[in-house]
Structures are given as structure tokens and as C-alpha cells.
Design a protein around this motif. Sequence first.
Motif, PDB file in Angstrom:
ATOM      1  N   LEU A  35       1.039  -1.314  -0.067  1.00 13.27           N
ATOM      2  CA  LEU A  35      -0.023   0.210  -0.029  1.00 13.27           C
ATOM      3  C   LEU A  35       0.305   1.549   0.080  1.00 13.27           C
ATOM      4  N   ASP A  36       1.666   0.720   0.600  1.00 11.50           N
ATOM      5  CA  ASP A  36       3.266   2.760   0.708  1.00 11.50           C
ATOM      6  C   ASP A  36       3.604   2.852  -0.571  1.00 11.50           C
ATOM      7  N   GLN A  37       4.076   1.336  -1.278  1.00 11.43           N
ATOM      8  CA  GLN A  37       4.439   1.854  -2.414  1.00 11.43           C
ATOM      9  C   GLN A  37       3.491   2.287  -3.070  1.00 11.43           C
ATOM     10  N   GLU A  38       2.404   1.719  -3.377  1.00 13.14           N
ATOM     11  CA  GLU A  38       1.461   2.544  -4.559  1.00 13.14           C
ATOM     12  C   GLU A  38       0.785   3.315  -4.305  1.00 13.14           C
ATOM     13  N   ARG A  39       1.137   4.244  -3.048  1.00  8.43           N
ATOM     14  CA  ARG A  39       0.894   5.240  -2.687  1.00  8.43           C
ATOM     15  C   ARG A  39       1.607   6.561  -3.250  1.00  8.43           C
ATOM     16  N   LYS A  40       2.680   5.763  -2.937  1.00 12.41           N
ATOM     17  CA  LYS A  40       4.325   6.482  -3.039  1.00 12.41           C
ATOM     18  C   LYS A  40       4.057   7.325  -5.098  1.00 12.41           C
ATOM     19  N   LEU A  41       3.719   5.897  -5.653  1.00 11.08           N
ATOM     20  CA  LEU A  41       4.028   5.443  -7.066  1.00 11.08           C
ATOM     21  C   LEU A  41       3.151   6.459  -7.774  1.00 11.08           C
ATOM     22  N   ALA A  42       1.474   6.734  -6.825  1.00 17.27           N
ATOM     23  CA  ALA A  42       0.969   7.317  -7.497  1.00 17.27           C
ATOM     24  C   ALA A  42       0.715   9.169  -7.362  1.00 17.27           C
ATOM     25  N   GLU A  43       1.721   9.538  -5.661  1.00 14.68           N
ATOM     26  CA  GLU A  43       1.939  10.649  -5.819  1.00 14.68           C
ATOM     27  C   GLU A  43       3.105  11.189  -6.531  1.00 14.68           C
ATOM     28  N   SER A  44       3.835  10.245  -7.302  1.00 16.03           N
ATOM     29  CA  SER A  44       4.946  11.025  -7.569  1.00 16.03           C
ATOM     30  C   SER A  44       4.791  11.760  -9.123  1.00 16.03           C
ATOM     31  N   GLY A  45       3.670  11.228  -9.281  1.00 18.43           N
ATOM     32  CA  GLY A  45       3.264  11.340 -10.945  1.00 18.43           C
ATOM     33  C   GLY A  45       3.682  10.647 -11.645  1.00 18.43           C
ATOM     34  N   LEU A  46       4.291   9.975 -11.743  1.00 19.86           N
ATOM     35  CA  LEU A  46       5.534   8.949 -12.907  1.00 19.86           C
ATOM     36  C   LEU A  46       4.829   7.294 -13.035  1.00 19.86           C
ATOM     37  N   GLY A  47       3.852   7.284 -12.678  1.00 15.42           N
ATOM     38  CA  GLY A  47       3.533   6.042 -12.629  1.00 15.42           C
ATOM     39  C   GLY A  47       2.625   5.242 -14.318  1.00 15.42           C
ATOM     40  N   GLU A  48       2.104   6.359 -15.104  1.00 17.44           N
ATOM     41  CA  GLU A  48       2.167   6.559 -16.379  1.00 17.44           C
ATOM     42  C   GLU A  48       3.366   6.039 -18.038  1.00 17.44           C
ATOM     43  N   MET A  49       4.879   6.595 -16.774  1.00 10.77           N
ATOM     44  CA  MET A  49       5.716   6.631 -17.911  1.00 10.77           C
ATOM     45  C   MET A  49       5.851   5.337 -17.633  1.00 10.77           C
ATOM     46  N   PHE A  50       5.582   4.617 -16.441  1.00 10.59           N
ATOM     47  CA  PHE A  50       6.595   2.525 -16.490  1.00 10.59           C
ATOM     48  C   PHE A  50       5.056   2.181 -17.799  1.00 10.59           C
ATOM     49  N   ASP A  51       5.531   0.745 -18.084  1.00 20.18           N
ATOM     50  CA  ASP A  51       4.955  -0.281 -18.342  1.00 20.18           C
ATOM     51  C   ASP A  51       4.822  -1.197 -18.197  1.00 20.18           C
ATOM     52  N   GLY A  52       5.750  -1.039 -16.547  1.00 20.28           N
ATOM     53  CA  GLY A  52       5.248  -2.177 -15.512  1.00 20.28           C
ATOM     54  C   GLY A  52       5.206  -1.831 -14.297  1.00 20.28           C
ATOM     55  N   ILE A  53       4.823  -2.833 -13.475  1.00 25.28           N
ATOM     56  CA  ILE A  53       5.228  -2.434 -11.783  1.00 25.28           C
ATOM     57  C   ILE A  53       5.376  -3.729 -11.696  1.00 25.28           C
ATOM     58  N   GLU A  54       6.608  -3.794 -10.616  1.00 27.83           N
ATOM     59  CA  GLU A  54       7.027  -5.007  -9.899  1.00 27.83           C
ATOM     60  C   GLU A  54       6.890  -4.595  -8.168  1.00 27.83           C
TER      61      GLU A  54
END
Length: 230
Positions: free
Chosen positions: A127-146
Motif C-alpha cells: 500500500l505504501d509503495q502504491e501510494r508513493k508511486l501515485a503521488e510521484s506523478g511518474l506512474g503513467e511513464m512505466f510500462d510495468g510495475i513489480e
Amino acid sequence: MTITTIGFDADDTLWHNEVFFKGTQARFAALLADHADPDHLMDRLLAAERRNLGHYGFGIKGFTLSMIETAIEVTEGRVPATVIAEILADGREMLRHPVDLMPGVADCVETLAADFTLVLITKGDLLDQERKLAESGLGEMFDGIEIVSDKTPSTYAQAFDVHGEGAHRSLMVGNSMKSDVVPAIDAGAWGVFCPSEHEWELERAKEPADHPRYRRIVTLADLPPLLATL
């Protein structure tokens, strides 16, 4: 072989993280100042973290539980409930800390997204990593999340098979020699070390300085020029 896929670590590679752990450790030392000197307390806390990794995994929740365990140990079971409450409050506060990108990150990721498959490979609390990624503004630039429990050669082999063309055509960049660089190289990928100001002792490993697929950069802004030389 041409590199087609780039894996990025998250904490202390894309955004600041360890600095929040350091601040919480300082408050923890102040809470228990009557029971242990700071150096001894940090040694006990590190030992607790090391033995608890297999139970709690990586991240803030396991760190908080290790602080509570250490507080119980150094006070021989006499730690006041008010201290436990403050430790828990500090843990919750860490889970709310703001996302502050490292220098050059946004430009680097945006530049590379145009020509490479980008994969975020990180470990920690889901949950913490998902929150930080969402708030970073970078999420849409990644083709995959692991978001994984640990980083091993098989972790990278699988991630680069799923999201790319295999480890041999992939590169992993991160601030941890132990988790981001060495196992990625062992999987057959390139490993690029981008050190951060604060380093967790449990993430240290010997630098594979002579390995042909190892490189070291100062900031992520150095990654696009490096890729042009490989």
C-alpha cells in the motif's frame, strides 16, 4: 546486445525515503535515552530488523514492529505504554510522508520512456509503495510495475521476461548494491549503481567493479548519456 528495457528501483532512487527512517530513529533514541545510549540502541534495532526480515519483510510496518521489539528488550519489558504509542504514531506518520523526487528523476524517466520499456521494480509495503508511486506523478511513464517481497536474480529474470525481452537486453538502476545491482547482474542484466545520501546498512554489498555489465553514476540525470555509450 541492444538494451530495450530499463528497470528502476523506487525508494532513494526515484524519491527520498531513508531520510524519514533516520528521523524516526532519532526520535526513537530520544524516547529511550534513559535506557540505552544511541549507538547501542541503533545496534539493537538493526539486529532486530535483520532477524525480522524473514517475518515482516521490507518496509515501514516491519521497521515499526522492530522498534517496539527493541524497546521491550532494552527496558527488560518495562517500556511504558505511552512510549509504544509514540512509536506507533511515528510509524503511521512515516506512512504519510510526502513524495519528494530525487534530482533529475522526472526528466530522466520522461526522456527514456520515449525509447525504452520502463519497469518499476521495488520492494516494501504494498500500500505504501502504491501510494508513493501515485503521488510521484511518474506512474503513467512505466510500462510495468513489480512490487516484490525481495530482489533476487530470479526476481529480475522473471520481471524482464514478462515486461521486456529478457534480462540480457535489460538494465537495472538503483541505489542499493545488494538489491538493485548485484542480483540484476547475476540474472544477466546490466546493473547501474546510483548511490543516495543515506544508505541502510542491510543494503550494502561488495561493488562488482570489474564486471563488464556494471556501471556507476552520480544522479539519474547521468543515465541517458550512459545508455548512449553501452
